[in-house]
Enzyme design. Structure first.
Site, PDB file in Angstrom:
ATOM      1  N   ASN A 167     -22.762  45.801 -64.782  1.00 26.09           N
ATOM      2  CA  ASN A 167     -22.041  46.131 -63.547  1.00 26.09           C
ATOM      3  C   ASN A 167     -22.657  45.397 -62.365  1.00 26.09           C
ATOM      4  O   ASN A 167     -23.858  45.142 -62.315  1.00 26.09           O
ATOM      5  CB  ASN A 167     -22.022  47.653 -63.318  1.00 26.09           C
ATOM      6  CG  ASN A 167     -23.177  48.137 -62.471  1.00 26.09           C
ATOM      7  OD1 ASN A 167     -23.130  48.083 -61.237  1.00 26.09           O
ATOM      8  ND2 ASN A 167     -24.266  48.557 -63.114  1.00 26.09           N
TER       9      ASN A 167
ATOM     10  N   PHE B  15     -22.816  49.105 -54.669  1.00 25.47           N
ATOM     11  CA  PHE B  15     -22.826  50.324 -53.834  1.00 25.47           C
ATOM     12  C   PHE B  15     -21.485  50.559 -53.125  1.00 25.47           C
ATOM     13  O   PHE B  15     -21.436  50.820 -51.915  1.00 25.47           O
ATOM     14  CB  PHE B  15     -23.933  50.282 -52.775  1.00 25.47           C
ATOM     15  CG  PHE B  15     -25.343  50.299 -53.289  1.00 25.47           C
ATOM     16  CD1 PHE B  15     -25.642  50.687 -54.583  1.00 25.47           C
ATOM     17  CD2 PHE B  15     -26.398  49.924 -52.456  1.00 25.47           C
ATOM     18  CE1 PHE B  15     -26.966  50.695 -55.049  1.00 25.47           C
ATOM     19  CE2 PHE B  15     -27.720  49.937 -52.911  1.00 25.47           C
ATOM     20  CZ  PHE B  15     -27.998  50.316 -54.205  1.00 25.47           C
TER      21      PHE B  15
ATOM     22  N   SER C 249     -31.495  48.388 -57.328  1.00 29.42           N
ATOM     23  CA  SER C 249     -30.218  47.840 -57.774  1.00 29.42           C
ATOM     24  C   SER C 249     -30.254  46.331 -57.631  1.00 29.42           C
ATOM     25  O   SER C 249     -30.705  45.815 -56.602  1.00 29.42           O
ATOM     26  CB  SER C 249     -29.071  48.390 -56.932  1.00 29.42           C
ATOM     27  OG  SER C 249     -27.918  47.590 -57.143  1.00 29.42           O
TER      28      SER C 249
ATOM     29  N   ASN D  22     -27.679  44.549 -57.245  1.00 32.74           N
ATOM     30  CA  ASN D  22     -26.381  44.116 -56.716  1.00 32.74           C
ATOM     31  C   ASN D  22     -26.248  44.150 -55.204  1.00 32.74           C
ATOM     32  O   ASN D  22     -25.166  43.957 -54.666  1.00 32.74           O
ATOM     33  CB  ASN D  22     -25.281  44.961 -57.364  1.00 32.74           C
ATOM     34  CG  ASN D  22     -25.284  44.809 -58.867  1.00 32.74           C
ATOM     35  OD1 ASN D  22     -25.396  43.689 -59.369  1.00 32.74           O
ATOM     36  ND2 ASN D  22     -25.200  45.913 -59.588  1.00 32.74           N
ATOM     37  N   THR D  23     -27.337  44.424 -54.499  1.00 30.87           N
ATOM     38  CA  THR D  23     -27.350  44.292 -53.036  1.00 30.87           C
ATOM     39  C   THR D  23     -28.404  43.236 -52.716  1.00 30.87           C
ATOM     40  O   THR D  23     -29.574  43.426 -53.063  1.00 30.87           O
ATOM     41  CB  THR D  23     -27.707  45.633 -52.355  1.00 30.87           C
ATOM     42  OG1 THR D  23     -26.671  46.578 -52.619  1.00 30.87           O
ATOM     43  CG2 THR D  23     -27.853  45.478 -50.847  1.00 30.87           C
TER      44      THR D  23
ATOM     45  N   LYS E 112     -36.766  55.012 -57.368  1.00 32.49           N
ATOM     46  CA  LYS E 112     -36.175  54.449 -58.598  1.00 32.49           C
ATOM     47  C   LYS E 112     -36.530  52.973 -58.714  1.00 32.49           C
ATOM     48  O   LYS E 112     -36.260  52.194 -57.801  1.00 32.49           O
ATOM     49  CB  LYS E 112     -34.664  54.633 -58.601  1.00 32.49           C
ATOM     50  CG  LYS E 112     -34.033  54.188 -59.930  1.00 32.49           C
ATOM     51  CD  LYS E 112     -32.647  54.754 -60.105  1.00 32.49           C
ATOM     52  CE  LYS E 112     -32.000  54.295 -61.387  1.00 32.49           C
ATOM     53  NZ  LYS E 112     -30.654  54.856 -61.558  1.00 32.49           N
TER      54      LYS E 112
ATOM     55  N   ASN F   7     -33.779  51.448 -63.479  1.00 40.18           N
ATOM     56  CA  ASN F   7     -32.445  50.967 -63.132  1.00 40.18           C
ATOM     57  C   ASN F   7     -31.991  49.945 -64.190  1.00 40.18           C
ATOM     58  O   ASN F   7     -32.659  49.750 -65.202  1.00 40.18           O
ATOM     59  CB  ASN F   7     -32.489  50.333 -61.729  1.00 40.18           C
ATOM     60  CG  ASN F   7     -31.199  50.584 -60.962  1.00 40.18           C
ATOM     61  OD1 ASN F   7     -30.105  50.392 -61.505  1.00 40.18           O
ATOM     62  ND2 ASN F   7     -31.301  51.003 -59.715  1.00 40.18           N
TER      63      ASN F   7
HETATM   64  C1  FMN Z   1     -21.438  51.195 -63.491  1.00 40.69           C
HETATM   65  C2  FMN Z   1     -22.824  51.582 -63.124  1.00 40.69           C
HETATM   66  C3  FMN Z   1     -23.117  51.899 -61.800  1.00 40.69           C
HETATM   67  C4  FMN Z   1     -24.411  52.267 -61.429  1.00 40.69           C
HETATM   68  N1  FMN Z   1     -24.663  52.603 -60.141  1.00 40.69           N
HETATM   69  C5  FMN Z   1     -25.904  53.019 -59.793  1.00 40.69           C
HETATM   70  C6  FMN Z   1     -26.174  53.439 -58.474  1.00 40.69           C
HETATM   71  O1  FMN Z   1     -25.306  53.479 -57.611  1.00 40.69           O
HETATM   72  N2  FMN Z   1     -27.448  53.818 -58.181  1.00 40.69           N
HETATM   73  C7  FMN Z   1     -28.453  53.817 -59.104  1.00 40.69           C
HETATM   74  O2  FMN Z   1     -29.592  54.185 -58.795  1.00 40.69           O
HETATM   75  N3  FMN Z   1     -28.220  53.431 -60.376  1.00 40.69           N
HETATM   76  C8  FMN Z   1     -26.969  53.040 -60.731  1.00 40.69           C
HETATM   77  N4  FMN Z   1     -26.734  52.659 -62.018  1.00 40.69           N
HETATM   78  C9  FMN Z   1     -27.856  52.645 -62.989  1.00 40.69           C
HETATM   79  C10 FMN Z   1     -27.936  53.915 -63.809  1.00 40.69           C
HETATM   80  O3  FMN Z   1     -28.155  55.054 -62.999  1.00 40.69           O
HETATM   81  C11 FMN Z   1     -29.066  53.802 -64.853  1.00 40.69           C
HETATM   82  O4  FMN Z   1     -30.307  53.670 -64.180  1.00 40.69           O
HETATM   83  C12 FMN Z   1     -28.892  52.595 -65.766  1.00 40.69           C
HETATM   84  O5  FMN Z   1     -27.536  52.407 -66.112  1.00 40.69           O
HETATM   85  C13 FMN Z   1     -29.700  52.732 -67.055  1.00 40.69           C
HETATM   86  O6  FMN Z   1     -29.286  53.865 -67.785  1.00 40.69           O
HETATM   87  P1  FMN Z   1     -28.275  53.777 -69.037  1.00 40.69           P
HETATM   88  O7  FMN Z   1     -28.800  52.729 -69.944  1.00 40.69           O
HETATM   89  O8  FMN Z   1     -28.265  55.173 -69.602  1.00 40.69           O
HETATM   90  O9  FMN Z   1     -26.950  53.396 -68.480  1.00 40.69           O
HETATM   91  C14 FMN Z   1     -25.443  52.289 -62.416  1.00 40.69           C
HETATM   92  C15 FMN Z   1     -25.138  51.972 -63.735  1.00 40.69           C
HETATM   93  C16 FMN Z   1     -23.856  51.626 -64.108  1.00 40.69           C
HETATM   94  C17 FMN Z   1     -23.573  51.272 -65.549  1.00 40.69           C
END
Ligand code: FMN
Length: 338
Positions: free
Chosen positions: A116, A120, A181, A183-184, A212, A241
């Site tokens: 992704n 934000f 993140s 992405n910023t 985080k 993350n």
């Molecule tokens: C579509 C998507 C959007 C996410 N948006 C955020 C976010 O806004 N803030 C954040 O701290 N992590 C965000 N994450 C990261 C997740 O909270 C998590 O840390 C990461 O996906 C690893 O966990 P997983 O393997 O169980 O997905 C996002 C992940 C995905 C897939």
């Protein structure tokens, strides 16, 4: 294959026209619209009580919904019914913002992964505050994840986080400071020692604040973050993350590897576990850890607890495995601690 994987998931993945983000939005809307009876039935099926107390907060079970799934808290009452013992909403920013151009969310099915680059997209901190005020208290603890608005220059980041903090901390059981993140632009530089010190110096107060971190940080850089966290009284660390790495993708997903953004799910499992283990040993267990990254089975959750996590969050695992994973993970925790 579970019933969810064979029958429910194919329907959900096709909602809203079938692209990943539309399906996500459509599923959230359905969850937001669930009536009291549906929620009671779900709760009877999925809820698990294995209480944990951490940084002064009581969690009914240690399996939480990770940030990013329900950025604006639209489906908040549904998550406890699906078995989650806590929910992290956000990431929200001081200014409402649209996020990056679409498409920006990709499923890599054969790899049980997601890429992704949402950036934000969110309705802003004041809109979330209004929503939380209307809703009143939730059944489970609420974490609120804060990020930097894209339009705010990095040098003004502290003020930007502080604006969101002031609006939202009254509703939060904990605040997550998202500096990881991918992405910023520039956000991850806020993990540098001085930057994180500035942020924690401004934000640490009565509400527990957790940081985080990214899975791509070198151990020396993580050690610096931990030192600052301990110095400023952060309540814990959320690890991790999404990653910028592209290891561990199935052959069928190689064509997606070049998509920009953060990778989550199965390819992250081992990396996240190693980082949780590093944080735990480096701090001698002094800093509570919320483990997140690639938890796709109950065994993955159990191993993350063993590595030192006190709580575990799901994102990609929930997308691929559904609420049965929440229940199985919570039960595996209970089984290990009779
Ligand atoms: C579509 C998507 C959007 C996410 N948006 C955020 C976010 O806004 N803030 C954040 O701290 N992590 C965000 N994450 C990261 C997740 O909270 C998590 O840390 C990461 O996906 C690893 O966990 P997983 O393997 O169980 O997905 C996002 C992940 C995905 C897939």
């Amino acid at each position: 294959m579970t019933l969810f994987e064979s029958t429910v998931r194919p329907v959900l993945f096709r909602l809203g026209g079938g692209d990943a983000e539309s399906a996500h939005e459509a599923t959230l809307n359905r969850l937001a619209g669930l009536g009291g009876l549906s929620k009671a039935l779900l709760r009877a099926r999925y809820s698990t009580t294995t209480p944990v107390e951490l940084f002064g907060v009581k969690f009914p079970n240690p399996i939480g919904l990770a940030a990013g799934m329900d950025k604006n808290g639209v489906a908040l009452p549904a998550w406890p019914a699906l078995g989650f013992g806590f929910v992290e909403v956000g990431t929200v920013t001081a200014h409402a913002q649209p996020g990056n151009d679409k498409p920006r969310l990709f499923r890599l099915r054969d790899s049980e992964a997601i890429i992704n680059r949402m950036g934000f997209n969110n309705a802003g901190a004041s809109s979330l505050a209004a929503r939380l005020k209307d809703l009143g208290p939730l059944d489970v603890p609420l974490g609120i994840s804060l990020g930097k608005s894209k339009i705010t220059p990095l040098k003004d980041a502290v003020e930007d986080y502080l604006t969101s903090y002031q609006l939202l901390h009254p509703y939060a059981d904990y605040i997550a400071v998202n500096v990881s993140s991918p992405n910023t632009p520039g956000l991850r530089t806020l993990q540098d020692k001085d930057a994180i010190a500035g942020l924690l110096g401004a934000l640490v107060g009565k509400t527990p604040v957790l940081v985080k971190i990214a899975p791509d940080l070198a151990e020396t850089a993580i050690a610096e973050v931990l030192e600052v966290c301990l110095h400023y009284g952060a309540a814990g660390v959320i690890a991790t993350n999404t990653t910028l790495a592209r290891d561990g993708l199935a052959a069928a997903d190689q064509s997606r590897a070049a998509e920009a953004g953060g990778l989550s799910g199965r390819p992250l499992t081992e990396k996240a576990r190693k980082i949780v283990h590093f944080v735990h040993t480096e701090t001698g267990g002094r800093l509570p850890i919320i483990g997140v990254g690639g938890v796709m089975t109950a065994d993955d959750a159990a191993r993350l607890f063993d590595a030192g996590a006190s709580l575990v969050q799901l994102y990609s695992g929930f997308i691929y495995k559904g609420p049965a994973l929440v229940r199985a993970a919570a039960r595996s925790f209970a089984a290990a601690r009779p």
